[in-house]
Design a protein around this motif. Structure first.
Motif, short mmCIF file in Angstrom:
data_model
loop_
_atom_site.label_atom_id
_atom_site.label_comp_id
_atom_site.label_asym_id
_atom_site.label_seq_id
_atom_site.Cartn_x
_atom_site.Cartn_y
_atom_site.Cartn_z
N ALA A 6 0.83 -1.21 0.00
CA ALA A 6 0.00 0.00 0.00
C ALA A 6 0.86 1.26 0.00
O ALA A 6 0.52 2.24 -0.66
N ARG A 7 1.97 1.22 0.71
CA ARG A 7 2.88 2.37 0.71
C ARG A 7 3.48 2.60 -0.67
O ARG A 7 3.57 3.73 -1.13
N ILE A 8 3.88 1.52 -1.32
CA ILE A 8 4.43 1.64 -2.68
C ILE A 8 3.37 2.17 -3.63
O ILE A 8 3.64 3.05 -4.46
N ALA A 9 2.16 1.66 -3.52
CA ALA A 9 1.07 2.13 -4.38
C ALA A 9 0.77 3.61 -4.13
O ALA A 9 0.51 4.37 -5.07
N THR A 10 0.84 4.04 -2.87
CA THR A 10 0.61 5.44 -2.55
C THR A 10 1.69 6.33 -3.13
O THR A 10 1.40 7.41 -3.67
N ILE A 11 2.94 5.88 -3.03
CA ILE A 11 4.05 6.64 -3.63
C ILE A 11 3.82 6.81 -5.12
O ILE A 11 3.93 7.92 -5.66
N LEU A 12 3.49 5.73 -5.80
CA LEU A 12 3.28 5.79 -7.24
C LEU A 12 2.05 6.65 -7.59
O LEU A 12 2.07 7.39 -8.58
N LEU A 13 1.00 6.56 -6.79
CA LEU A 13 -0.20 7.34 -7.06
C LEU A 13 0.06 8.84 -6.91
O LEU A 13 -0.32 9.63 -7.78
N ILE A 14 0.74 9.23 -5.85
CA ILE A 14 1.00 10.65 -5.63
C ILE A 14 1.89 11.21 -6.73
O ILE A 14 1.60 12.27 -7.31
N TRP A 15 2.99 10.51 -7.05
CA TRP A 15 3.86 11.00 -8.11
C TRP A 15 3.15 10.96 -9.47
O TRP A 15 3.38 11.81 -10.32
N GLY A 16 2.29 9.97 -9.67
CA GLY A 16 1.52 9.90 -10.91
C GLY A 16 0.56 11.06 -11.05
O GLY A 16 0.38 11.61 -12.14
N LEU A 17 -0.07 11.45 -9.94
CA LEU A 17 -0.97 12.61 -9.98
C LEU A 17 -0.20 13.90 -10.26
O LEU A 17 -0.66 14.75 -11.02
N ILE A 18 0.96 14.04 -9.66
CA ILE A 18 1.79 15.22 -9.93
C ILE A 18 2.21 15.24 -11.40
O ILE A 18 2.15 16.28 -12.07
N ALA A 19 2.62 14.09 -11.91
CA ALA A 19 3.04 14.01 -13.31
C ALA A 19 1.87 14.31 -14.25
O ALA A 19 2.04 15.04 -15.24
N ALA A 20 0.70 13.78 -13.95
CA ALA A 20 -0.47 14.04 -14.80
C ALA A 20 -0.86 15.50 -14.74
O ALA A 20 -1.27 16.08 -15.75
N PHE A 21 -0.75 16.12 -13.57
CA PHE A 21 -1.08 17.54 -13.44
C PHE A 21 -0.18 18.39 -14.33
O PHE A 21 -0.64 19.29 -15.01
N PHE A 22 1.11 18.09 -14.34
CA PHE A 22 2.02 18.86 -15.17
C PHE A 22 1.88 18.51 -16.65
O PHE A 22 1.98 19.38 -17.50
N SER A 23 1.66 17.24 -16.96
CA SER A 23 1.58 16.83 -18.37
C SER A 23 0.27 17.23 -19.03
O SER A 23 0.25 17.58 -20.20
N HIS A 24 -0.81 17.14 -18.28
CA HIS A 24 -2.12 17.37 -18.90
C HIS A 24 -2.87 18.55 -18.30
O HIS A 24 -3.56 19.26 -19.03
N GLY A 25 -2.76 18.76 -17.01
CA GLY A 25 -3.53 19.82 -16.36
C GLY A 25 -3.04 21.22 -16.69
O GLY A 25 -3.81 22.07 -17.13
N LEU A 26 -1.77 21.47 -16.46
CA LEU A 26 -1.23 22.81 -16.72
C LEU A 26 -1.14 23.13 -18.20
O LEU A 26 -1.22 24.30 -18.57
N THR A 27 -0.98 22.13 -19.03
CA THR A 27 -0.87 22.40 -20.47
C THR A 27 -2.20 22.86 -21.06
O THR A 27 -2.22 23.43 -22.14
N GLU A 28 -3.31 22.61 -20.35
CA GLU A 28 -4.61 23.09 -20.82
C GLU A 28 -4.75 24.60 -20.63
O GLU A 28 -5.50 25.25 -21.35
N PHE A 29 -4.04 25.15 -19.66
CA PHE A 29 -4.16 26.58 -19.37
C PHE A 29 -3.24 27.44 -20.22
O PHE A 29 -3.55 28.60 -20.48
N THR A 30 -2.11 26.91 -20.61
CA THR A 30 -1.16 27.70 -21.39
C THR A 30 -0.55 26.84 -22.48
O THR A 30 -0.20 25.69 -22.27
N ASN A 31 -0.45 27.40 -23.65
CA ASN A 31 0.17 26.70 -24.76
C ASN A 31 1.63 27.11 -24.95
O ASN A 31 2.37 26.44 -25.66
N SER A 32 2.03 28.20 -24.31
CA SER A 32 3.39 28.68 -24.52
C SER A 32 4.44 27.78 -23.87
O SER A 32 5.55 27.67 -24.37
#
Length: 83
Positions: free
Chosen positions: A21-47
């Motif tokens: 569960a700890r390993i899954a939590t580590i991967l989930l948190i980093w995955g959410l951060i990665a998805a936020f930068f890859s997909h979330g922030l790129t929706e707000f700015t194209n530059s």
């Protein structure tokens, strides 16, 4: 004469589930951060889309390395306890 050390006692199933569960939590948190930068922030700015996508990939790799480091830590901790 060479002596073989006794086989260590295994941990309880709850300990293995908790570590998983700890390993899954580590991967989930980093995955959410990665998805936020890859997909979330790129929706707000194209530059900065290219930079943010690469930063998201970097966070995904860091998350995987963090989980591997945790596994190595737990392995070393286990062997230290039985030594």
């Amino acid at each position: 004469m060479l002596t073989v050390p006794p086989i260590p006692e295994s941990q309880s199933v709850a300990d293995y589930v908790a570590d998983g569960a700890r390993i899954a939590t580590i991967l989930l948190i980093w995955g959410l951060i990665a998805a936020f930068f890859s997909h979330g922030l790129t929706e707000f700015t194209n530059s900065f889309e290219r930079v943010l996508t690469q930063l998201g990939r970097l966070f995904a790799i860091v998350g995987i390395l963090n989980a591997i480091l945790f596994i190595f830590y737990r392995t070393a901790d286990h062997w230290h306890d039985i030594a």
